[in-house]
Design an enzyme around this catalytic site. Structure first.
Site, PDB file in Angstrom:
ATOM      1  N   LYS A   1      21.995  45.710  47.205  1.00 12.59           N
ATOM      2  CA  LYS A   1      23.076  46.675  47.395  1.00 12.59           C
ATOM      3  C   LYS A   1      23.000  47.241  48.806  1.00 12.59           C
ATOM      4  O   LYS A   1      22.146  48.070  49.106  1.00 12.59           O
ATOM      5  CB  LYS A   1      22.990  47.826  46.383  1.00 12.59           C
ATOM      6  CG  LYS A   1      24.249  48.717  46.431  1.00 12.59           C
ATOM      7  CD  LYS A   1      24.023  50.103  45.925  1.00 12.59           C
ATOM      8  CE  LYS A   1      23.519  51.055  46.967  1.00 12.59           C
ATOM      9  NZ  LYS A   1      24.506  51.378  48.049  1.00 12.59           N
TER      10      LYS A   1
ATOM     11  N   SER B   1      16.548  57.373  52.775  1.00 14.84           N
ATOM     12  CA  SER B   1      16.037  58.740  52.878  1.00 14.84           C
ATOM     13  C   SER B   1      14.930  59.022  51.873  1.00 14.84           C
ATOM     14  O   SER B   1      14.860  58.416  50.800  1.00 14.84           O
ATOM     15  CB  SER B   1      17.170  59.745  52.658  1.00 14.84           C
ATOM     16  OG  SER B   1      17.520  59.783  51.284  1.00 14.84           O
TER      17      SER B   1
ATOM     18  N   GLU C   1      10.625  52.415  52.392  1.00 13.35           N
ATOM     19  CA  GLU C   1      10.545  52.655  53.845  1.00 13.35           C
ATOM     20  C   GLU C   1      11.517  53.785  54.141  1.00 13.35           C
ATOM     21  O   GLU C   1      12.721  53.625  54.013  1.00 13.35           O
ATOM     22  CB  GLU C   1      10.896  51.379  54.613  1.00 13.35           C
ATOM     23  CG  GLU C   1      10.413  51.404  56.056  1.00 13.35           C
ATOM     24  CD  GLU C   1      11.390  52.113  56.984  1.00 13.35           C
ATOM     25  OE1 GLU C   1      11.126  53.288  57.330  1.00 13.35           O
ATOM     26  OE2 GLU C   1      12.406  51.523  57.346  1.00 13.35           O
TER      27      GLU C   1
ATOM     28  N   CYS D   1      15.161  54.682  62.302  1.00 13.62           N
ATOM     29  CA  CYS D   1      14.076  55.475  61.707  1.00 13.62           C
ATOM     30  C   CYS D   1      12.890  55.606  62.659  1.00 13.62           C
ATOM     31  O   CYS D   1      12.060  56.505  62.506  1.00 13.62           O
ATOM     32  CB  CYS D   1      13.635  54.860  60.387  1.00 13.62           C
ATOM     33  SG  CYS D   1      13.177  53.122  60.502  1.00 13.62           S
TER      34      CYS D   1
ATOM     35  N   GLU E   1      14.287  65.366  59.888  1.00 16.46           N
ATOM     36  CA  GLU E   1      14.860  64.184  60.535  1.00 16.46           C
ATOM     37  C   GLU E   1      16.340  64.432  60.824  1.00 16.46           C
ATOM     38  O   GLU E   1      17.122  64.696  59.913  1.00 16.46           O
ATOM     39  CB  GLU E   1      14.709  62.955  59.631  1.00 16.46           C
ATOM     40  CG  GLU E   1      15.201  61.686  60.293  1.00 16.46           C
ATOM     41  CD  GLU E   1      14.976  60.442  59.448  1.00 16.46           C
ATOM     42  OE1 GLU E   1      14.595  59.402  60.005  1.00 16.46           O
ATOM     43  OE2 GLU E   1      15.190  60.507  58.222  1.00 16.46           O
TER      44      GLU E   1
END
Length: 490
Positions: free
Chosen positions: A181, A235, A256, A290, A394
């Site tokens: 997905k 996230s 990750e 990231c 972040e």
């Protein structure tokens, strides 16, 4: 233009299940970030579509897993060749869908997507297993590795095809079948790749792609009892939900997640090289990677000099229409994300931070066509407390913060002072210092005097809230297979 003919002009995607494109009853609007206009309709899949995809993957698994690694590698290489032959089409589509510059898509995203297939096609042929002898008991022990089954793969919107293929390639190379997905915001290149599957010789059901949102399609996928492993990039908040949803089934998870990556710049650093690379590491892909640098700590004796030179260099980093090859950055992914990133700059300002360039300081000169796009100039902030949300959370945009430090211990402490631990960079000519600091930093990847140099054989992943598990040559092989110990008495 009438509403009906306007609708006809949208690109309408379909799910790819069991080797066929399957229309969906409901769709989600997908925007061109550089114009702010809807240009694509993405399937809003749910349990029914995921169920069909998992059934197709289950059916294909016995035949695919029985093929030799060489046979599977041949198909991966063929798919890589076909994608490479269509590189420019993929690059144009990725740039339009994600907002990144055509240059970045052409030189980074699509070549790396192609290389992911080639790398794992080769890598899967070179693994060995363990063997031990127990002569005193007349026994020989050895291990074998078997594919797990149907792999659930969920990839993000920042590097859409790059990170989707980073998951699909090792999963199918090791003999699994997949239901993937992609992000509903960036689905086009995944759909384009599906068009090449049959020509590449990928059997029906080996790769299935279901488009849709996390709460509907993603939730159905990670909670499906016949999906024994899940690889997710995204996230930390979503990873918590995935962990909870998959816990009753004891699934294998590779997560990750986010990063709040520091750069530690010591007084003996090569500033020319450091500044050039740190501009790139802070702002590449609009800061939507990231691994981007979002906190820069500079030894006090060179702090003023670094800050002045860094701001001058950042002002040369051009933001504008993604199609213009002279631009370094394009548009952010969505209006909501642009507002979120801007809110952090406003917060920094309210806390007494100095905005040296970028948001609220420098005006963007955009073509009329891009006036409603989600653009933001590269922004540099100083004077912010380490405890501020701006330094702790972040941001995932073109924003970086600079602070001074006095000692090596303080630099390491500041670098480690967040809940994330994905990447870090260290700038120094002192070899001993580089090794000491790299060892002490709580980060899964540490670059010294460089950034984003990647050997795909080595582990990729983060510590703390930046993730669980590692992926890469051997690590992906281990994740996408189950090890079995066999003992033979003779």
């Amino acid at each position: 233009m009438s509403k009906t003919s306007e609708q006809r002009s949208f690109l309408v995607l379909e799910n790819y299940i069991g080797g066929k494109f399957v229309p969906c009853q409901k769709h989600i609007d997908s925007y061109d970030p550089s114009t702010g206009e809807v240009y694509c309709k993405v399937p809003d899949s749910g349990e029914e579509e995921v169920e069909a995809a998992v059934a197709a993957a289950k059916e294909a698994f016995p035949g695919w897993s029985e093929r030799s690694p060489e046979q599977r590698a041949q198909i991966l290489n063929k798919l890589a060749d076909l994608m490479e032959a269509h590189l420019e089409e993929f690059a144009q589509a990725e740039s339009r869908d994600q907002g990144k510059t055509i240059t970045f898509a052409r030189t980074v995203d699509i070549p790396r997507s192609v290389y992911n297939f080639r790398f794992f096609a080769s890598s899967v042929l070179h693994h060995t297993t363990d063997c031990s002898q127990m002569d005193h008991m007349g026994c020989l022990n050895y291990t074998i590795r078997c594919p797990v089954g149907v792999a659930g793969l969920i990839s993000p919107w920042n590097l859409p095809l790059y990170l989707l293929t980073w998951k699909i390639a090792p999963a199918i190379a090791t003999g699994n079948t997949v239901v993937a997905k992609p992000s509903e915001m960036t689905s086009v290149t995944a759909w384009m790749m599906c068009k090449l599957m049959q020509q590449a010789g990928v059997p029906p059901g080996v790769v299935n792609i279901v488009f849709g949102t996390g709460p509907r399609a993603g939730n159905a996928l990670v909670g499906h009892p016949d999906v024994p492993l899940v690889s997710f990039t995204g996230s930390t908040a979503t990873a918590r939900l995935i962990t909870e949803r998959s816990a009753p089934y004891c699934k294998k998870l590779s997560l990750e997640l986010g990063g709040k990556n520091p750069a530690l710049v010591f007084a003996d650093a090569d500033l020319n090289q450091c500044i050039e690379t740190t501009v790139r590491s802070s702002f590449s892909n609009q800061g939507e990677i990231c691994l981007c640098t979002s906190r820069i700590y500079v030894e006090r004796s060179i702090y003023s000099q670094f800050l002045e030179r860094f701001v001058v260099a950042v002002k040369k980093w051009k933001t504008g229409a993604p199609s213009d090859p002279s631009n370094n950055n394009g548009a952010l992914i969505s209006k909501e994300h642009l507002e979120k990133v801007r809110s952090f700059v406003a917060l920094a300002k309210s806390e007494g931070g100095i905005i040296h360039c970028g948001e609220g300081v420098d005006e963007l000169d955009l073509p009329a066509h891009n006036a409603n796009g989600y653009f933001m100039p590269a922004t540099v902030i100083s004077g912010i407390s380490d405890s501020s949300r701006v330094m702790q959370e972040e941001i995932f945009g073109p924003v970086t913060c600079i602070s001074p430090f006095d000692t090596e211990d303080e630099a390491v402490s500041k670098g480690n002072g967040v809940r994330y631990g994905l990447g870090a960079t260290v700038w120094s000519r002192d070899v001993g210092k580089v090794h000491r600091v790299a060892k002490r930093l709580q980060a899964g990847l540490v670059w010294t005097n460089c950034w984003l140099v990647r050997d795909l054989n080595l582990p990729f992943g983060g510590m703390k809230n930046s993730g669980v598990g590692r992926e890469g040559g051997k690590d992906s092989y281990h994740f996408f297979t189950e090890v079995k110990s066999v003992t033979i008495k003779h």
